[in-house]
Scaffold this motif. Structure first.
Motif, PDB file in Angstrom:
ATOM      1  N   ILE A  35     -33.029  78.488 -39.757  1.00 19.64           N
ATOM      2  CA  ILE A  35     -34.360  77.906 -39.643  1.00 19.64           C
ATOM      3  C   ILE A  35     -35.045  78.554 -38.453  1.00 19.64           C
ATOM      4  O   ILE A  35     -34.465  78.620 -37.356  1.00 19.64           O
ATOM      5  N   THR A  36     -36.261  79.016 -38.654  1.00 19.49           N
ATOM      6  CA  THR A  36     -37.017  79.610 -37.554  1.00 19.49           C
ATOM      7  C   THR A  36     -38.404  78.989 -37.480  1.00 19.49           C
ATOM      8  O   THR A  36     -38.961  78.536 -38.479  1.00 19.49           O
ATOM      9  N   TRP A  37     -38.925  78.970 -36.259  1.00 17.14           N
ATOM     10  CA  TRP A  37     -40.268  78.469 -35.980  1.00 17.14           C
ATOM     11  C   TRP A  37     -41.077  79.650 -35.468  1.00 17.14           C
ATOM     12  O   TRP A  37     -40.823  80.162 -34.386  1.00 17.14           O
ATOM     13  N   ASN A  38     -42.034  80.095 -36.280  1.00 14.88           N
ATOM     14  CA  ASN A  38     -42.836  81.269 -35.948  1.00 14.88           C
ATOM     15  C   ASN A  38     -41.948  82.449 -35.560  1.00 14.88           C
ATOM     16  O   ASN A  38     -42.207  83.159 -34.586  1.00 14.88           O
ATOM     17  N   GLY A  39     -40.879  82.627 -36.333  1.00 13.34           N
ATOM     18  CA  GLY A  39     -39.985  83.760 -36.147  1.00 13.34           C
ATOM     19  C   GLY A  39     -38.906  83.580 -35.115  1.00 13.34           C
ATOM     20  O   GLY A  39     -38.096  84.492 -34.900  1.00 13.34           O
ATOM     21  N   ARG A  40     -38.834  82.391 -34.492  1.00 11.60           N
ATOM     22  CA  ARG A  40     -37.851  82.161 -33.432  1.00 11.60           C
ATOM     23  C   ARG A  40     -36.966  80.963 -33.766  1.00 11.60           C
ATOM     24  O   ARG A  40     -37.441  80.000 -34.385  1.00 11.60           O
ATOM     25  N   PRO A  41     -35.715  80.990 -33.313  1.00  9.92           N
ATOM     26  CA  PRO A  41     -34.878  79.790 -33.493  1.00  9.92           C
ATOM     27  C   PRO A  41     -35.472  78.617 -32.717  1.00  9.92           C
ATOM     28  O   PRO A  41     -36.237  78.798 -31.763  1.00  9.92           O
ATOM     29  N   ALA A  42     -35.114  77.419 -33.129  1.00  7.95           N
ATOM     30  CA  ALA A  42     -35.592  76.220 -32.443  1.00  7.95           C
ATOM     31  C   ALA A  42     -35.132  76.232 -30.994  1.00  7.95           C
ATOM     32  O   ALA A  42     -34.011  76.617 -30.679  1.00  7.95           O
ATOM     33  N   ASP A  43     -36.035  75.804 -30.103  1.00  6.76           N
ATOM     34  CA  ASP A  43     -35.695  75.691 -28.694  1.00  6.76           C
ATOM     35  C   ASP A  43     -36.311  74.400 -28.163  1.00  6.76           C
ATOM     36  O   ASP A  43     -36.867  73.601 -28.915  1.00  6.76           O
ATOM     37  N   ALA A  44     -36.210  74.183 -26.856  1.00  8.45           N
ATOM     38  CA  ALA A  44     -36.702  72.937 -26.265  1.00  8.45           C
ATOM     39  C   ALA A  44     -38.204  72.760 -26.495  1.00  8.45           C
ATOM     40  O   ALA A  44     -38.686  71.651 -26.746  1.00  8.45           O
TER      41      ALA A  44
END
Length: 256
Positions: free
Chosen positions: A80-89
């Motif tokens: 799962i990515t958010w705008n191409g990035r893994p989930a973070d804080a």
């Protein structure tokens, strides 16, 4: 839009862009438990804008999918990515989830809402006006000093939604938020969801209520046996579903 209308709008009423964390993309998403594959190779991309309603028979994997997207569960495979990035804080702070059964903190109605802002680091001077505004928006201001755990089921769910919305999430996941509620409480919840969508929050919601789905959906994702059987605009889905399981579901037949 006229200048008068623009001046009359508050920041809460002005549509926000969600492009900084969206699209949310799931690729080959799998979740296994007890030797069973409950979510099976889901590919899904959520862009800003539309209200997505997730439908399907009991046990299809709808709630599991929401929990995976929200980050409460770790997938067995896929990503799962958010705008191409893994989930973070940062991603986690910019989304929220409301469950079928609200969990109330052992404090007042107002303090429940305040806590959501406090844990995100909002200073007390900034929290006070936002809590007051949210209490008014959710029609909970008269209950502000009451212990949250003595509220009715509908009031608790309104508080749960208000607690999520006060953080102004860019994506809001809702897992059957009006299950077992009376019509008046359901309408109040739907109004809050409508307001959030109008303010720019991306809505992704599971419901078993087809009437509610018709009222709220811009698009429908239909889940069957852990897979997406179809995804289409709401009006097309309800007029002429493309898959047999969806057609049977809409006709009220048992879907296995």
């Amino acid at each position: 839009m006229s200048n008068v209308q623009a001046l009359d709008q508050s920041p809460r009423e002005t549509a926000r862009t969600t492009a900084d964390i969206l699209p949310l993309v799931a690729e080959g998403l799998v979740f296994e438990a007890g030797g069973r594959r409950l979510v099976d190779g889901v590919d899904l991309e959520l862009q800003p804008g539309a209200r997505t309603i997730v439908l399907g028979p009991n046990g299809a994997g709808k709630s599991l999918l929401l929990r995976l997207l929200h980050g409460l569960l770790r997938p067995s495979a896929g990503r799962i990515t958010w705008n191409g990035r893994p989930a973070d804080a940062t991603t986690l702070r910019r989304q929220a989830m409301v469950f079928q059964k609200p969990v109330m903190l052992r404090r007042s109605v107002a303090a429940n809402i305040d806590y959501a802002l406090k844990v995100r680091g909002v200073p007390r001077t900034g929290r006070i006006p936002r809590v007051r505004e949210m209490l008014r928006t959710a029609d909970l201001d008269r209950l502000a000093p009451s212990p949250a755990r003595v509220l009715s089921g509908g009031e608790q769910q309104r508080l749960s939604l208000a607690r999520a919305l006060v953080t102004q999430p860019e994506v809001l996941f809702l897992d059957e938020p009006t299950a077992s509620l009376d019509p008046a409480s359901t309408l109040a919840i739907e109004r809050l969801i409508d307001d959030a969508a109008a303010a720019g929050t991306r809505i992704v919601m599971v419901t078993h209520d087809l009437g509610q789905a018709r009222r709220l959906a811009d698009e429908v994702v239909f889940i069957h046996r852990g897979r997406i059987a179809e995804r289409t605009a709401a009006f097309r889905f309800f007029q002429s579903p493309m898959s047999q399981p969806a057609a049977d579901f809409l006709a009220g037949h048992l879907v296995l």
